[in-house]
Design a protein around this motif. Structure first.
Motif, PDB file in Angstrom:
ATOM      1  N   ASP A   2     -57.976  30.273 -42.973  1.00 22.82           N
ATOM      2  CA  ASP A   2     -56.753  29.616 -42.272  1.00 22.82           C
ATOM      3  C   ASP A   2     -57.231  28.154 -41.697  1.00 22.82           C
ATOM      4  O   ASP A   2     -56.630  27.128 -41.702  1.00 22.82           O
ATOM      5  N   ILE A   3     -58.272  28.519 -40.810  1.00 24.36           N
ATOM      6  CA  ILE A   3     -58.729  27.274 -40.330  1.00 24.36           C
ATOM      7  C   ILE A   3     -59.311  26.169 -40.906  1.00 24.36           C
ATOM      8  O   ILE A   3     -58.939  25.134 -41.012  1.00 24.36           O
ATOM      9  N   LEU A   4     -59.988  26.514 -42.212  1.00 22.06           N
ATOM     10  CA  LEU A   4     -60.518  25.591 -43.035  1.00 22.06           C
ATOM     11  C   LEU A   4     -59.140  24.985 -43.860  1.00 22.06           C
ATOM     12  O   LEU A   4     -59.123  23.700 -43.918  1.00 22.06           O
ATOM     13  N   ARG A   5     -58.220  25.573 -44.071  1.00 22.73           N
ATOM     14  CA  ARG A   5     -57.132  25.025 -44.736  1.00 22.73           C
ATOM     15  C   ARG A   5     -56.334  24.103 -43.758  1.00 22.73           C
ATOM     16  O   ARG A   5     -55.823  22.903 -44.324  1.00 22.73           O
ATOM     17  N   ASP A   6     -56.311  24.319 -42.502  1.00 23.97           N
ATOM     18  CA  ASP A   6     -55.565  23.517 -41.603  1.00 23.97           C
ATOM     19  C   ASP A   6     -56.534  22.080 -41.199  1.00 23.97           C
ATOM     20  O   ASP A   6     -56.000  21.141 -41.422  1.00 23.97           O
TER      21      ASP A   6
END
Ligand code: C2E
Ligand code: MG
Ligand code: MG
Length: 638
Positions: free
Chosen positions: A335-339
């Motif tokens: 999730d943090i990578l995606r954001d």
């Protein structure tokens, strides 16, 4: 090792000093093995074996269990362990034999032991209860028979040697397995090309960071890096150069953050990794606030953006950086990578070579992109695409020579969507093939229609943009042929614009398709010249009729003499190769004057007209015919 295994150390622990002498006599001086061999020959009539022959015992002695233990410990420490100990059962006032043996085995579990006892000493059952059932222990009844002592010493020390060899071998094997496992681990966690940690390792690091952030006030940031001109470098200079650029980037990152150790999850500082392609990630641990991540991004931008020298080629690239921090309470690494990735997209779309911070509305953008893709799939069938036309003008006599057809999408809710907002998505998804074919059909239809209805328009040409995927589409030639035959437009009036970077690949199939296109009678324009890495001396090899100088060059032509000199060189070379030159993005009279002074053939830009819908283009055509030729300020007229 062989020496150690051939010379066996034997320890005698007995409170009776005279016993020590007996052992030395039996096992020491004259080789006990010779005595054993003599006994064996006497008993069985067989000669002694070579192994037994070469055995030699070193006898040492202790009077008490504690002293024996100290000697065993010292021997282990020195790497010269005893093979065997003879331990007396009764040794007042100290430990008895059984207790001594317990201690000895703690110090050296491989030690073979012979317990020496008189019949009345200790029942065998009690010995087993205390020491357990083991093959390291034999019992020798007093009084001793020297041959029996020899036999025990030889047999047990031989067994000790074999066991020890086996365990050394095992340790060696274990070492190899360990090394190999570490190697595989490294391969699984490192990027092959750059040697940086890879996506799998970043995931592990992020998982650890996320759980630390959940249980303390620890904060971290993810910086997602993408290199703006990597694709152009890869396409125009080839994959090996693209790879070198990635290695160069990795070296700069290592220069800043040091070499990552993948044997342990780092718990502080910054770690750089490559996710794949031109995507790199930096995990910044222990930040105080988002400002720390911004400071880092601001340091990285100039550092990564300066020139890379690869095999005598100078390559320029800039980075776009997306930042996401643990402030948003992430539970999953992806999730943090995606954001951070979404923020990077924002940085790119805001003009590249910059950073952007993730905000939740960007997540909406990502969802929007997905919706857009669904909408775009339907756009062709629903006839939502429109062509806008931008005039192309002669710099020799100000005549209108033709138009560039530029696609737009009339979206039912979003309104008119410019091509830069959906062409990249169309390319990614392959929808560009349908869209591109529609553009060719529609442009041909429109121009055939104008030719029929409007007088003196039969020489006006139309330039249509053609993407990489279209060129790879085996049905392209058929599509063009059909569009021309169905509309009746002459092939000489249709030109295909192909960007420089695609042409520079000089991919064999692309070259063949271009030859076919030219043999149909169409002309090929090299679009956006100056944005790729064309080497001017490759130009002659390309099947190109017209060079379109990119607007970034034109923009500076009237201000900077060096730009004028470059354009001059390009124009001269193109003319020598029999090509014409169009200047794109011409916005001022100054530029027009400068370009025509440099012998540029044609121009296109807001100075003449913006791209316009078909009905306006029709009016433009009619107006031009009414006053042919309409003078443009700064353009010489005939
Ligand atoms: P391009 O082929 O280089 O088209 C020229 C772009 O520059 C057009 O942008 C045009 O509106 C813009 N332009 C023209 N004169 C000026 C000027 O004086 N100043 C400035 N600042 N800009 C000027 P547009 O229409 O937004 O198209 C952008 C790009 O989208 C095109 O660049 C082309 O690469 C792509 N594109 C447009 N239509 C198509 C299409 O039908 N198929 C494909 N594959 N790509 C297309
Ligand atoms: Mg174009
Ligand atoms: Mg262009």
């Amino acid at each position: 090792m062989t020496q150690e295994l051939q010379r066996r150390r034997v320890l005698v622990i007995d409170d009776n000093e005279s016993i020590h002498g007996d052992f030395k006599k039996t096992l020491g001086s004259r080789s006990p093995t010779q005595r054993l061999a003599a006994a064996t020959t006497a008993l069985f009539g067989q000669p002694a074996t070579a192994v037994i022959d070469s055995l030699a015992f070193e006898i040492e002695s202790a009077l008490q269990g504690e002293e024996g233990l100290r000697m065993v410990e010292a021997a282990v420490r020195a790497g010269q362990p005893y093979a065997l100990a003879f331990v007396d059962m009764r040794m007042p006032p100290g430990w008895d034999g059984v207790e001594t043996i317990q201690h000895l085995w703690q110090a050296d579990p491989e030690l073979q032991v012979v317990i020496c006892t008189a019949y009345s000493d200790y029942p065998w059952q009690r010995i087993i209860e205390t020491l357990g059932v083991t093959d390291r222990l034999l019992i020798l009844r007093k009084p001793f028979d020297p041959i029996e002592v020899c036999q025990l010493a030889t047999a047990l020390s031989e067994k000790w040697k074999l066991k020890r060899q086996a365990s050394l071998k095992l340790a060696e094997l274990e070492g190899m397995v360990h090394e190999r496992t570490a190697e595989l681990r490294r391969l699984a966690l490192l990027d092959k090309l750059t040697g940086l940690p890879n996506r799998a390792f970043v995931h592990n690091v992020l998982k650890t960071c996320i759980s630390r952030a959940a249980s303390s006030d620890f904060k971290f940031a993810v910086l997602f890096l993408d290199f703006d001109r990597f694709k152009i470098v890869n396409d125009s200079l080839g994959h090996p150069v693209g790879d070198q650029l990635l290695v160069g980037v990795a070296e700069r990152l290592r220069g800043l953050f040091g070499r990552a150790n993948i044997d342990a999850i780092p718990d502080s500082g910054c770690m750089a990794a490559r996710l794949g392609g031109d995507e790199f990630v930096i995990v910044q641990q222990g930040i105080n606030s988002v400002q720390d991540a911004i400071d880092l991004a601001q340091r990285l931008l100039p550092h990564l953006g300066s020139v890379y020298r690869l095999n005598n080629i100078e390559v320029h690239t800039t980075a776009s950086i997306g930042i996401a921090t643990s402030d948003l309470d992430y539970h999953r690494a992806e999730d943090i990578l995606r954001d951070a990735d979404s923020a990077m997209y924002r940085a790119k779309s805001q003009g590249k070579a910059r950073y952007a911070l993730f905000s939740p509305d960007m997540h909406k953008d990502a969802v929007n992109r997905l919706t857009l893709e669904g909408d775009l799939r339907r756009a062709v069938q629903r006839e939502e695409l429109r062509l806008y036309y931008q005039p192309v003008v002669s710099l020799v006599d100000a005549r209108l020579l033709g138009f560039e057809a530029l696609v737009r999408w009339q979206h039912p809710e979003r309104g008119l969507v410019p091509p830069n907002d959906f062409i990249p998505l169309a390319e990614e998804t392959g929808l560009i093939i349908d869209i591109g074919n529609w553009v060719i059909r529609e442009a041909a239809r429109q121009f055939a229609d104008w030719t029929r209805r409007l007088p003196d328009t039969s020489s006006i040409e139309v330039n249509v943009n053609c993407s990489r995927k279209q060129l790879a589409d085996p049905s392209l030639i058929t599509q063009i042929n059909q569009a021309l035959t169905q509309t009746g437009l002459a092939p000489q009036r249709l030109n295909l614009e192909i960007t420089e970077s695609i042409l520079m690949e000089q991919h064999q199939t692309v070259m063949q398709v271009l030859q076919q296109i030219r043999s149909l009678g169409l002309r090929v324009h090299m679009d956006d010249f100056g944005t790729g890495y064309s080497s001017l001396n490759c130009l002659h090899a390309l099947p190109v009729n017209v060079l379109k100088i990119d607007r970034s060059f034109v923009h500076n032509v009237s201000q900077r003499r060096d730009y004028a000199a470059v354009i001059n060189a390009i124009i001269t070379l193109a003319h020598n190769l029999g090509m014409e030159v169009i200047a794109e993005g011409v916005e001022t009279a100054d530029q027009v004057a400068m370009l025509s002074g440099l012998d540029c053939d044609q121009a296109q830009g807001y100075f003449f007209a913006k791209p316009m819908p078909a009905f306006e283009a029709e009016a433009f055509l009619l107006a031009r015919q009414a006053h042919t030729p309409v003078p443009f300020p700064g353009v010489p007229q005939t």
